[in-house]
Design an enzyme around this catalytic site. Structure first.
Site, PDB file in Angstrom:
ATOM      1  N   SER B 146       0.843  -1.198   0.000  1.00  0.00           N
ATOM      2  CA  SER B 146       0.000   0.000   0.000  1.00  0.00           C
ATOM      3  C   SER B 146       0.884   1.256   0.000  1.00  0.00           C
ATOM      4  O   SER B 146       1.671   1.437  -0.936  1.00  0.00           O
ATOM      5  CB  SER B 146      -0.957  -0.051   1.197  1.00  0.00           C
ATOM      6  OG  SER B 146      -1.982   0.888   1.046  1.00  0.00           O
ATOM      7  N   ASP B 222      -9.814  -5.766  -3.521  1.00  0.00           N
ATOM      8  CA  ASP B 222      -9.265  -4.765  -2.605  1.00  0.00           C
ATOM      9  C   ASP B 222     -10.298  -3.659  -2.406  1.00  0.00           C
ATOM     10  O   ASP B 222     -10.828  -3.108  -3.368  1.00  0.00           O
ATOM     11  CB  ASP B 222      -7.977  -4.208  -3.221  1.00  0.00           C
ATOM     12  CG  ASP B 222      -7.161  -3.384  -2.253  1.00  0.00           C
ATOM     13  OD1 ASP B 222      -7.730  -2.483  -1.607  1.00  0.00           O
ATOM     14  OD2 ASP B 222      -5.957  -3.634  -2.161  1.00  0.00           O
ATOM     15  N   HIS B 254      -7.327  -6.012   0.791  1.00  0.00           N
ATOM     16  CA  HIS B 254      -6.142  -5.189   1.070  1.00  0.00           C
ATOM     17  C   HIS B 254      -5.398  -5.637   2.329  1.00  0.00           C
ATOM     18  O   HIS B 254      -4.420  -5.012   2.721  1.00  0.00           O
ATOM     19  CB  HIS B 254      -6.588  -3.731   1.224  1.00  0.00           C
ATOM     20  CG  HIS B 254      -5.490  -2.729   1.045  1.00  0.00           C
ATOM     21  ND1 HIS B 254      -4.834  -2.539  -0.155  1.00  0.00           N
ATOM     22  CD2 HIS B 254      -4.916  -1.845   1.908  1.00  0.00           C
ATOM     23  CE1 HIS B 254      -3.920  -1.590  -0.018  1.00  0.00           C
ATOM     24  NE2 HIS B 254      -3.937  -1.153   1.222  1.00  0.00           N
TER      25      HIS B 254
END
Lengths: 276, 276
Positions: B146, B222, B254
């Protein structure tokens, strides 16, 4: 169906066959590799669609898929890329007419009488292979190279259930926006671009789901990158959240040396899905 | 440097350490996993940069990288994601201030005195790890999740030679065009967007080469896809012909369950390149 030749290959049989095609209104030649496992019963079946200028023969002799197919126990079908014969229309250019069927059903003259490669692969040859060879119904996968990668993706996405696994080598990814596409789609389908949409992988990926995942390999040193437009497909796969593996392979060009280098991975990709 | 804890892990040692950071003007905590092979001599070293709200601890406890690192004989460094302490500026939002350093050197108040995560990773912690642990100089790789995937790609591409291998899990791929990015880059770097360019993976991929290849995994389910913008990076990798493997993984979200599921592949990706 007539047998042209059969050769032992990795414990199985590499055959070449001829039949009268109703779709293409001419004699058509194709090749089938049967792995050793097919002697005991029906096996899954991978279709390899070839690119511009190719016949059934190029991949059969240069892609090296037989070893991998024998290891995993799957058949491989190698169709031709267009109708053939003296009575079939042609063009002086290498990328239109014979050897350049583009996996569509032509509606425009002089192509319409013979250039029905979409139906030929989807229905006629599929039925013939299913009836004449020990392959498992519902366990067919499809891959292809360049124009054949285009054919693989558009046939698979456009016909849910026809194929259970999908990959492509350096596909013509966005033909409605490429000189490898606009010329041929105009010639075969006419100038109404709304009729082109079902023959563009990038557009199909954006509008059609494909749950089984798509493997795409593209050589980063491919001499036809500007015509293939891999970035359009990569973008569409990611934007549509389509299960996929898109690999930009450094140093590889558009040749069969590229296809052969990653043939193992593609056969494994299909076998993992077709034998699960 | 002070040792906070050391635990045996897969035959090696998972340690947590603290030091006074000059870059960040505060005490900083980080973790290092040393595989069993490090007892015999220096080993390659993979840096794992974490995402928003994380400390050094999340990946260390939840990504499951130690087993793979032990198998391949590489160390793993887990830095924190921002400066820390009562004297350090913060914001009520989870995505600005502490836990949200974004791997930049802040130039704007109130962030400028401490928020120098770019220099911290690039120079200060790198030098400390190199001097205090048995890791091979020139054999460092970087990955991240991320915001940390953003850090991994921007640090690697922006500093040739700093890292020899690169991958990312669900990176914030195009922060100059995302609410995960525009807000933070404005706060830390100011409104002059020309200063943001070196902190955007999509823009860097388009303008900087990376010969070693980039592996990116992105979950197709996600919950932050609109903020991560994977399609921008996929497009840039393909368009710039950058050696890469971009995988859209169906069903994954995610979380660290996603990271852990593909941790083996990423450790192998780095080990293949760092031990070659």
């Amino acid at each position: 169906m007539e047998t042209i030749s059969e050769n032992a290959s990795f414990g199985g049989v590499q055959g070449v066959y001829k039949h009268k095609s109703a779709s293409c209104a001419c004699d058509m030649t194709f090749a089938v590799y049967l792995p050793p496992q097919a002697k005991k019963g029906p096996v899954p079946c991978l279709w390899y669609l070839s690119g511009l200028t190719c016949t059934h023969e190029n991949a059969m002799t240069k892609a090296g898929l037989q070893e991998h197919a024998a290891r995993r126990g799957i058949a491989v079908v190698f169709p031709d890329t267009s109708p053939r014969g003296d009575d079939v229309a042609d063009d002086e250019a290498y990328d239109l007419g014979k050897g350049a069927g583009f996996y569509v059903n032509a509606t425009q003259d002089p192509w319409a009488p013979n250039f029905k490669m979409y139906d030929y692969i989807k229905t006629e040859l599929r039925d013939l292979v299913q009836s004449e060879f020990p392959v498992l119904e519902g366990r067919h996968g499809v891959t292809g190279h360049s124009m054949g990668g285009h054919g693989a993706i558009t046939l698979a996405l456009g016909n849910p259930g026809l194929f259970a696994s999908l990959s492509a080598f350096a596909p013509i990814a966005n033909p409605t926006a490429s000189d490898w596409g606009r010329k041929q789609l105009t010639a075969y389908l006419g100038t109404d671009e709304s009729k082109w949409k079902t023959h563009d992988s990038t557009l199909l990926v954006g509008s059609h789901g494909w749950e089984g995942g798509i493997l795409v390999d593209q050589g980063a040193s491919d001499q036809f990158l500007d015509l293939l437009k891999p970035e359009a497909l990569a973008n569409a796969l990611a934007e549509s959240r389509t299960a996929s593996v898109f690999r930009m392979q450094p140093g590889y060009d558009h040749s069969y040396f590229f296809v052969a280098s990653f043939g193992r991975d593609h056969v494994d990709w299909h076998a993992d899905r077709l034998t699960a």
